[in-house]
Write a protein that holds these residues in place. Structure first.
Motif, PDB file in Angstrom:
ATOM      1  N   TRP A 365     -11.546 -26.919  20.564  1.00 19.03           N
ATOM      2  CA  TRP A 365     -10.656 -28.303  21.471  1.00 19.03           C
ATOM      3  C   TRP A 365     -10.791 -28.036  22.739  1.00 19.03           C
ATOM      4  O   TRP A 365     -10.134 -26.960  23.425  1.00 19.03           O
ATOM      5  CB  TRP A 365      -9.446 -28.687  20.989  1.00 19.03           C
ATOM      6  CG  TRP A 365      -9.513 -29.274  19.691  1.00 19.03           C
ATOM      7  CD1 TRP A 365      -9.645 -28.741  18.219  1.00 19.03           C
ATOM      8  CD2 TRP A 365      -9.151 -30.589  19.480  1.00 19.03           C
ATOM      9  NE1 TRP A 365      -9.384 -29.392  17.543  1.00 19.03           N
ATOM     10  CE2 TRP A 365      -8.832 -30.712  17.981  1.00 19.03           C
ATOM     11  CE3 TRP A 365      -8.592 -31.717  20.104  1.00 19.03           C
ATOM     12  CZ2 TRP A 365      -8.665 -31.913  17.381  1.00 19.03           C
ATOM     13  CZ3 TRP A 365      -8.368 -32.967  19.463  1.00 19.03           C
ATOM     14  CH2 TRP A 365      -8.195 -32.923  18.080  1.00 19.03           C
ATOM     15  N   PRO A 366     -11.644 -28.520  23.705  1.00 19.46           N
ATOM     16  CA  PRO A 366     -11.514 -28.415  25.168  1.00 19.46           C
ATOM     17  C   PRO A 366     -10.213 -28.377  25.610  1.00 19.46           C
ATOM     18  O   PRO A 366      -9.839 -27.714  26.659  1.00 19.46           O
ATOM     19  CB  PRO A 366     -12.491 -29.553  25.756  1.00 19.46           C
ATOM     20  CG  PRO A 366     -13.493 -29.858  24.662  1.00 19.46           C
ATOM     21  CD  PRO A 366     -12.841 -29.745  23.316  1.00 19.46           C
ATOM     22  N   THR A 396     -19.282 -30.375  28.294  1.00 15.84           N
ATOM     23  CA  THR A 396     -19.426 -31.616  28.826  1.00 15.84           C
ATOM     24  C   THR A 396     -21.069 -32.107  29.367  1.00 15.84           C
ATOM     25  O   THR A 396     -21.348 -33.166  29.084  1.00 15.84           O
ATOM     26  CB  THR A 396     -18.370 -32.087  29.840  1.00 15.84           C
ATOM     27  OG1 THR A 396     -18.472 -31.493  31.131  1.00 15.84           O
ATOM     28  CG2 THR A 396     -17.078 -31.706  29.295  1.00 15.84           C
ATOM     29  N   HIS A 397     -21.347 -30.983  30.063  1.00 17.03           N
ATOM     30  CA  HIS A 397     -22.955 -31.392  30.385  1.00 17.03           C
ATOM     31  C   HIS A 397     -23.837 -31.314  29.360  1.00 17.03           C
ATOM     32  O   HIS A 397     -24.703 -32.327  29.397  1.00 17.03           O
ATOM     33  CB  HIS A 397     -23.100 -30.305  31.446  1.00 17.03           C
ATOM     34  CG  HIS A 397     -22.322 -30.142  32.572  1.00 17.03           C
ATOM     35  ND1 HIS A 397     -22.175 -29.155  33.528  1.00 17.03           N
ATOM     36  CD2 HIS A 397     -21.719 -31.077  33.563  1.00 17.03           C
ATOM     37  CE1 HIS A 397     -21.363 -29.564  34.560  1.00 17.03           C
ATOM     38  NE2 HIS A 397     -20.965 -30.662  34.319  1.00 17.03           N
ATOM     39  N   ALA A 398     -23.869 -30.449  28.549  1.00 17.97           N
ATOM     40  CA  ALA A 398     -24.804 -30.376  27.230  1.00 17.97           C
ATOM     41  C   ALA A 398     -24.706 -31.583  26.580  1.00 17.97           C
ATOM     42  O   ALA A 398     -25.687 -32.011  25.873  1.00 17.97           O
ATOM     43  CB  ALA A 398     -24.586 -29.216  26.680  1.00 17.97           C
ATOM     44  N   PRO A 403     -15.845 -34.342  24.745  1.00 12.70           N
ATOM     45  CA  PRO A 403     -15.525 -34.676  23.220  1.00 12.70           C
ATOM     46  C   PRO A 403     -14.180 -34.376  22.998  1.00 12.70           C
ATOM     47  O   PRO A 403     -13.754 -33.437  23.548  1.00 12.70           O
ATOM     48  CB  PRO A 403     -16.731 -33.711  22.717  1.00 12.70           C
ATOM     49  CG  PRO A 403     -17.084 -32.627  23.748  1.00 12.70           C
ATOM     50  CD  PRO A 403     -17.123 -33.531  25.090  1.00 12.70           C
ATOM     51  N   GLU A 404     -13.423 -34.864  22.155  1.00 16.81           N
ATOM     52  CA  GLU A 404     -12.315 -34.577  21.554  1.00 16.81           C
ATOM     53  C   GLU A 404     -12.361 -33.196  21.095  1.00 16.81           C
ATOM     54  O   GLU A 404     -11.309 -32.267  21.392  1.00 16.81           O
ATOM     55  CB  GLU A 404     -11.875 -35.484  20.207  1.00 16.81           C
ATOM     56  CG  GLU A 404     -10.754 -35.179  19.613  1.00 16.81           C
ATOM     57  CD  GLU A 404     -10.676 -36.250  18.491  1.00 16.81           C
ATOM     58  OE1 GLU A 404      -9.591 -36.313  17.985  1.00 16.81           O
ATOM     59  OE2 GLU A 404     -11.814 -36.747  18.034  1.00 16.81           O
ATOM     60  N   GLU A 437     -14.260 -37.855  18.752  1.00 18.35           N
ATOM     61  CA  GLU A 437     -14.274 -39.073  19.603  1.00 18.35           C
ATOM     62  C   GLU A 437     -15.287 -38.495  20.904  1.00 18.35           C
ATOM     63  O   GLU A 437     -15.055 -37.529  21.208  1.00 18.35           O
ATOM     64  CB  GLU A 437     -12.979 -39.425  20.252  1.00 18.35           C
ATOM     65  CG  GLU A 437     -12.273 -40.006  19.233  1.00 18.35           C
ATOM     66  CD  GLU A 437     -12.463 -41.396  18.929  1.00 18.35           C
ATOM     67  OE1 GLU A 437     -11.955 -42.357  19.690  1.00 18.35           O
ATOM     68  OE2 GLU A 437     -13.166 -41.626  17.982  1.00 18.35           O
ATOM     69  N   ARG A 438     -16.188 -39.160  21.473  1.00 21.49           N
ATOM     70  CA  ARG A 438     -16.852 -38.895  22.540  1.00 21.49           C
ATOM     71  C   ARG A 438     -16.341 -38.903  23.943  1.00 21.49           C
ATOM     72  O   ARG A 438     -16.904 -37.710  24.670  1.00 21.49           O
ATOM     73  CB  ARG A 438     -18.219 -39.830  22.656  1.00 21.49           C
ATOM     74  CG  ARG A 438     -19.319 -39.549  21.417  1.00 21.49           C
ATOM     75  CD  ARG A 438     -20.584 -40.466  21.712  1.00 21.49           C
ATOM     76  NE  ARG A 438     -21.047 -39.873  22.998  1.00 21.49           N
ATOM     77  CZ  ARG A 438     -22.021 -38.754  22.770  1.00 21.49           C
ATOM     78  NH1 ARG A 438     -21.906 -38.089  21.790  1.00 21.49           N
ATOM     79  NH2 ARG A 438     -22.468 -38.412  24.052  1.00 21.49           N
TER      80      ARG A 438
END
Length: 506
Positions: A365-366, A396-398, A403-404, A437-438
């Motif tokens: 999880w980020p 996030t870039h790739a 993403p959740e 979730e995106r």
């Protein structure tokens, strides 16, 4: 269905999603009618205000978005519990977990959101238009900590502002704070060991009422689930409670009695949950049917979340070195560290659950990685923090999203982030049913927090043991730079498309 990690040949076709800049993504989750932020702008949580999520977002943006942070504080304050209701688990002073209505920003919610609303409202005692549920243990200490940090940064004026509670009662934010602190004190007094514990009241309520709320997360090392009919203590919640107690005592002389309560909580947390043999903290504890306390000796990332608090900073230096050093050695090892960040549960305990649970060994999880990175920075390990910061931004870039969570395999490779074009290729079959979730609000705020980290308070200069440990760990882990070009991202994060058991391909 093939086992986890099985591979099939399948034609994949997916258009590259357009990436939103962090500020654009933040706008997509910000309420237009003054409710602060929604948990996501995707499918499951786009029309819902979550106490925990909103407060986490506000903490991330405290130094860069003061108006939004203030709005979040006032929104969550206005939803504070006032009475006792078993259906929605409301209690006086308790901070909201989830709030949904059938009209959002002046418009009716869509059919998917309405179906979710109807189901939850039926289970959790809502009406035909409003559902307010209070089943979380950590929202209240999070609220207290955020509010006091806001006061420390921007002054005490917010404490005099008034909010209208759901009953219509007008109260000051200071009264909301007092009620929240009293709720927490009452909960601590109910615990025989002075820790903050949860147990659901509604049999249809959330079983695990900390942020890792999946049914499988709170387990014993033998694979048995924790007993949800008795109180459960989660280790990272104790650090939140400690901060809430100490900060309140320092801000308000009328609450000076909280200092010994905080000291007892800190002492008992270490006494009950430190595993000397493993040199790591346990996940928490539950109770048997006969109320015997049982330690959950599972290796998770939760102890590392404690770094992002004062829990260890207020210890004697020798104790701080012992516990902080041990946590960092564990969390930056191959058992946890991946190309995306930190696994939620250690890789060595991947067999505890026979599918890829969304808080398990194959998930990062980020939000959690960001909290841990901030903790590393706070404790004098800035280069290790940057290793995690880089991984979050790269994801996030790739993925061209926020993403959740992301799925990661045993090698630490990230699934589903690389660009997927129309071709015959290998798809990894994953026995899981949860699609992330995106655009998740607290991933957006993490990205914004990383980009603005120079505005955060700087930690004290590192001592020799910190410098030595950081250098030692940096030599043992894969170094990840911040990548921006497509070529760099595709090389470091190649496409590993996957298909969930439910049939969704990413």
């Amino acid at each position: 269905m093939p086992r986890i990690g099985g591979v099939i040949k399948k034609k994949v076709s997916e258009a590259s999603p357009k990436r939103l800049l962090p500020e654009q993504a933040l706008r997509s989750v910000t309420s237009k009618s003054g409710l602060g932020v929604y948990a996501s702008s995707d499918t499951l949580f786009k029309d819902a205000v979550f106490g925990r999520d909103s407060l986490e977002v506000a903490e991330d943006l405290l130094y860069t978005k003061p108006k939004l942070v203030k709005n979040i504080i006032l929104t969550i304050a206005s939803l504070q519990g006032e009475n006792r209701h078993s259906a929605n688990e409301e209690e006086p002073g308790k901070i909201i977990h989830e709030y949904r209505t059938t009209t959002i920003d002046g418009k009716p919610i869509d059919q998917v959101s309405l179906q979710i609303f109807d189901r939850l409202s039926q289970e959790w005692g809502g009406s035909s238009t409003v559902m307010a549920y209070y089943g979380s243990i950590d929202s209240t200490p999070l609220f207290i900590r955020l509010l006091i940090r806001y006061v420390q940064k921007y002054g005490p004026g917010i404490l005099l502002e008034r909010v209208k509670l759901r009953s219509g009662e007008l109260v000051s934010v200071l009264e909301v704070l007092d009620r929240a602190v009293q709720w927490m004190l009452d909960k601590l007094s109910e615990s025989k060991c002075g820790l903050l514990e949860y147990v659901r009241i509604n049999p249809h309520g959330i079983k695990n009422q900390a942020w890792k709320d999946s049914d499988e997360f709170y387990m014993h090392a033998n694979g048995r689930h924790a007993n949800h009919e008795k109180p459960i203590a989660s280790i990272e919640v104790q650090a939140l409670a400690y901060d809430a107690l100490v900060l309140t005592a320092e801000l308000l002389p009328s609450w000076s009695k909280l200092k010994p309560v905080a000291a007892r909580l800190q002492k008992n947390t270490v006494k009950l949950l430190w595993m000397e043999k493993e040199q790591y903290f346990a996940l928490g504890f539950d109770h048997s049917a006969r109320s015997r306390r049982r330690v959950l000796k599972v290796s998770t990332a939760n102890p590392a979340e404690m770094l992002n608090s004062r829990f260890f900073l207020d210890m004697e230096e020798t104790d701080r070195q012992k516990y902080v050093g041990a946590i960092i050695m564990h969390i930056m090892s191959s058992d946890f560290l991946t190309d995306a960040g930190i696994r939620s549960r250690s890789l060595s305990e991947a067999n505890l659950v026979h599918h890829w649970d969304y808080h398990g060994s194959f998930v990062s999880w980020p939000k959690e990685t960001y909290d841990i990175a901030n903790g590393l920075r706070l404790h004098g390990f800035p280069r290790l923090a940057n290793e995690l910061f880089n991984r979050i931004l790269n994801i996030t870039h790739a993925s061209r999203s926020y993403p959740e969570f992301v799925y990661v395999d045993r090698q630490g490779r990230v699934l589903g982030t690389g660009l997927v074009s129309s071709h015959h290729g290998e798809i990894i079959l994953v026995e899981a049913q949860n699609r992330p979730e995106r655009i998740q609000a607290w991933t957006v705020s993490a990205a914004l927090g990383i980009l603005a980290r120079d505005k955060m308070p700087r930690p004290d200069a590192a001592s020799e043991w910190q410098k030595k440990l950081e250098s030692q760990i940096l030599k043992s882990i894969p170094h990840v730079n911040l990548l921006k070009s497509k070529k760099e991202l595709n090389a470091r994060y190649p496409s590993y498309p996957y298909e969930l058991k439910g049939g969704l391909t990413r």
